[in-house]
Write a protein that holds these residues in place. Structure first.
Motif, PDB file in Angstrom:
ATOM      1  N   GLN A 265     175.240  58.463  64.894  1.00 52.78           N
ATOM      2  CA  GLN A 265     175.781  58.756  66.219  1.00 52.78           C
ATOM      3  C   GLN A 265     174.760  59.546  67.037  1.00 52.78           C
ATOM      4  O   GLN A 265     174.341  60.626  66.639  1.00 52.78           O
ATOM      5  CB  GLN A 265     177.091  59.542  66.101  1.00 52.78           C
ATOM      6  N   SER A 266     174.404  58.992  68.185  1.00 54.19           N
ATOM      7  CA  SER A 266     173.404  59.648  69.031  1.00 54.19           C
ATOM      8  C   SER A 266     174.003  60.164  70.332  1.00 54.19           C
ATOM      9  O   SER A 266     173.300  60.769  71.134  1.00 54.19           O
ATOM     10  CB  SER A 266     172.280  58.659  69.365  1.00 54.19           C
ATOM     11  N   GLN A 267     175.268  59.935  70.563  1.00 47.18           N
ATOM     12  CA  GLN A 267     175.874  60.309  71.839  1.00 47.18           C
ATOM     13  C   GLN A 267     177.385  60.397  71.660  1.00 47.18           C
ATOM     14  O   GLN A 267     177.926  60.018  70.635  1.00 47.18           O
ATOM     15  CB  GLN A 267     175.536  59.258  72.903  1.00 47.18           C
ATOM     16  N   THR A 268     178.059  60.928  72.655  1.00 45.14           N
ATOM     17  CA  THR A 268     179.521  60.897  72.696  1.00 45.14           C
ATOM     18  C   THR A 268     179.948  60.082  73.909  1.00 45.14           C
ATOM     19  O   THR A 268     179.250  60.087  74.925  1.00 45.14           O
ATOM     20  CB  THR A 268     180.096  62.324  72.798  1.00 45.14           C
ATOM     21  N   PRO A 269     181.076  59.402  73.836  1.00 43.55           N
ATOM     22  CA  PRO A 269     181.950  59.345  72.667  1.00 43.55           C
ATOM     23  C   PRO A 269     181.301  58.597  71.499  1.00 43.55           C
ATOM     24  O   PRO A 269     180.399  57.792  71.694  1.00 43.55           O
ATOM     25  CB  PRO A 269     183.173  58.580  73.188  1.00 43.55           C
ATOM     26  N   LYS A 270     181.764  58.918  70.301  1.00 39.97           N
ATOM     27  CA  LYS A 270     181.252  58.232  69.122  1.00 39.97           C
ATOM     28  C   LYS A 270     181.595  56.753  69.187  1.00 39.97           C
ATOM     29  O   LYS A 270     182.625  56.364  69.743  1.00 39.97           O
ATOM     30  CB  LYS A 270     181.832  58.872  67.849  1.00 39.97           C
ATOM     31  N   ARG A 271     180.707  55.942  68.611  1.00 44.26           N
ATOM     32  CA  ARG A 271     180.893  54.491  68.680  1.00 44.26           C
ATOM     33  C   ARG A 271     181.118  53.919  67.280  1.00 44.26           C
ATOM     34  O   ARG A 271     180.586  54.449  66.295  1.00 44.26           O
ATOM     35  CB  ARG A 271     179.671  53.803  69.300  1.00 44.26           C
ATOM     36  N   PRO A 272     181.867  52.829  67.194  1.00 41.71           N
ATOM     37  CA  PRO A 272     182.026  52.159  65.900  1.00 41.71           C
ATOM     38  C   PRO A 272     180.708  51.538  65.456  1.00 41.71           C
ATOM     39  O   PRO A 272     179.808  51.274  66.263  1.00 41.71           O
ATOM     40  CB  PRO A 272     183.091  51.090  66.173  1.00 41.71           C
ATOM     41  N   LEU A 273     180.601  51.270  64.174  1.00 37.75           N
ATOM     42  CA  LEU A 273     179.361  50.744  63.620  1.00 37.75           C
ATOM     43  C   LEU A 273     179.027  49.378  64.229  1.00 37.75           C
ATOM     44  O   LEU A 273     177.852  49.073  64.479  1.00 37.75           O
ATOM     45  CB  LEU A 273     179.476  50.645  62.091  1.00 37.75           C
ATOM     46  N   TRP A 274     180.028  48.556  64.484  1.00 34.04           N
ATOM     47  CA  TRP A 274     179.740  47.239  65.054  1.00 34.04           C
ATOM     48  C   TRP A 274     179.128  47.353  66.452  1.00 34.04           C
ATOM     49  O   TRP A 274     178.286  46.534  66.834  1.00 34.04           O
ATOM     50  CB  TRP A 274     181.000  46.361  65.070  1.00 34.04           C
ATOM     51  N   ARG A 275     179.511  48.372  67.201  1.00 36.15           N
ATOM     52  CA  ARG A 275     178.929  48.542  68.534  1.00 36.15           C
ATOM     53  C   ARG A 275     177.505  49.107  68.450  1.00 36.15           C
ATOM     54  O   ARG A 275     176.618  48.700  69.208  1.00 36.15           O
ATOM     55  CB  ARG A 275     179.812  49.450  69.391  1.00 36.15           C
TER      56      ARG A 275
END
Length: 438
Positions: A265-275
């Protein structure tokens, strides 16, 4: 395009899980009254803050003594609404007392309840309900509600910094929540049960998708249940291979993959792995990204005492190596990491799956739906429509992650016929209509 992973990515000393899963390896004794209050408060964007329930009772007493011709009538109302806790069945707004902090810290609500509540907050996104969710109230009940409204504050005890991992399930949840809000008494009766349904199907569907990032945005995957009154047999292929066995095996991937996701995760909001994968393969400087991923994977293997891998030749291959390493670190049964992952699986089955898992002798453990769960799913899938064809209703179940094989579907029709909410136009399954029960 923003760099899809953190700059200078390095492995952490421990596997940490802070998002997308409400379960931890211990401390998962959920209080569903509290969770229901938290979720409803988040949907309404309303809080009951420094207003104890006993003070509310006293304010109601003062108001009624001032308004009623017979002050002595208050003890009757007190027994009717407060001694029996019937006040919580007047309007959904009274459930906000269930999620009230007694002090100044969130910890009083329970970390586990906040985690579960934030799962649903993530499904809701920016959606909210109007707080006019009451109907057919008596004069007395309207007065009680008026007392409460005067003390409500704007806000929510929940927050989330996560993009939905399963958008299709989030859409279904929003539709079902809106349906319940249009039927307040049914909401009071079934909101907690609906949350328990979604808690299980979310965790189960997440387990099925967590290593399938190449497929892009998730769609519902088959997971088969039987009705609790039908027999299970080893000949039921879908039930045996795509039921509890699949759920149990898939659950072993949750902690390894979601803890690996935390590092990416490099930013918020957190992203799902597929994204994150989509962003990675579309990033313009593939050479730089691949070099960073390879450095991270080599460092990860060293930190976990795993055999070194050959450098990946592409970003997609690097993601495959990430999956391989994330899972391999838990393979040794002598390692404490394996024990911790096992605890995650056991806690998930015990605390979230208990109402959906049964042991059926030689057939082993199976996923089941009882009659109350079936009726709730039926009403949610039909929604505001009067009735649905059977095959459309089954699709509504599947959209929510609940699959039934042909044998279970036949038992389901018999169940509806006993309930009296089925219309059979012919012997064809397409001509069977099912009505709501509310």
């Amino acid at each position: 395009m923003m760099y899809p992973i953190p700059e200078g990515l390095t492995p952490s000393d421990k596997n940490k899980l802070n998002s997308y899963l409400p379960i931890r390896n211990k401390g998962n004794e959920f209080n569903w009254d509290t969770i229901t209050g938290l979720v409803l408060g988040h949907a309404l964007k309303r809080l009951v803050k420094h207003y104890p329930f006993e003070q509310f009772r006293e304010d109601c007493q003062s108001r009624f003594i001032a308004k009623l011709d017979e002050p002595g009538f208050w003890p009757v109302l007190d027994r009717m609404y407060f001694a029996t806790e019937a006040v919580f069945h007047i309007s959904p707004l009274f459930l906000l007392f269930k999620a009230q902090r007694k002090g100044s810290g969130k910890s009083e609500l329970g970390a586990e309840n906040l985690r579960m509540g934030e799962l649903f907050a993530g499904l809701m996104g920016n959606y909210f309900l109007p707080d006019e969710v009451n109907d057919n109230l008596t004069f007395i009940e309207q007065e009680m509600l008026s007392v409460l409204r005067g003390q409500l504050k704007q806000g929510s005890a929940l927050s989330t910094q996560e993009q939905p991992y399963l958008p299709y399930l989030a859409n279904a949840f929003l539709s079902d929540l809106a349906f319940l809000a249009r039927h307040p008494q049914y909401l009071l009766q079934e909101l907690t049960h609906m949350l328990q349904l979604y808690a299980f199907t979310y965790c189960a569907q997440l387990a099925l998708h967590v290593t399938d990032w190449k497929a892009g945005e998730p769609v519902s995957k088959p997971l088969y249940f039987i009705l609790d009154n039908e027999k299970a047999s080893k000949e039921r292929v879908a039930v045996q291979h795509y039921g509890h066995k699949l759920f149990s095996e898939s659950s072993k991937r949750l902690f390894p993959m979601l803890s690996a996701l935390e590092v990416l995760q490099s930013q918020t909001p957190k992203r799902p792995l597929w994204r994150i994968y989509q962003e990675a393969v579309a990033y313009e400087d593939q050479e730089r990204l691949l070099a960073d991923l390879n450095r991270y994977l080599q460092a990860f293997a060293v930190s976990r005492s795993l055999p070194a891998l050959e450098s990946a030749s592409s970003v997609p291959q690097a993601f495959e190596q990430l999956r391989e390493l994330a899972m391999k670190q838990f393979e040794s049964e002598k390692d404490t990491r394996s024990e911790i992952n096992g605890k995650y699986v056991k806690e998930l089955e015990k605390q979230v799956g208990a109402n959906f898992i049964q042991s059926r002798g030689r057939a082993g453990r199976v996923l089941v739906l009882n009659q109350d769960q079936l009726l709730l799913l039926t009403n949610l899938a039909i929604g505001e429509r009067d009735k649905l064809r059977l095959h459309e209703l089954i699709k509504g179940f599947e959209q929510r992650g609940f699959y039934l094989d042909n044998q279970s579907q036949q038992v389901l029709v018999s169940f509806y016929e006993r309930m009296g909410n089925v219309e059979r136009m012919s012997d064809s399954g397409d001509a069977v209509y099912v009505r709501k029960t509310i």
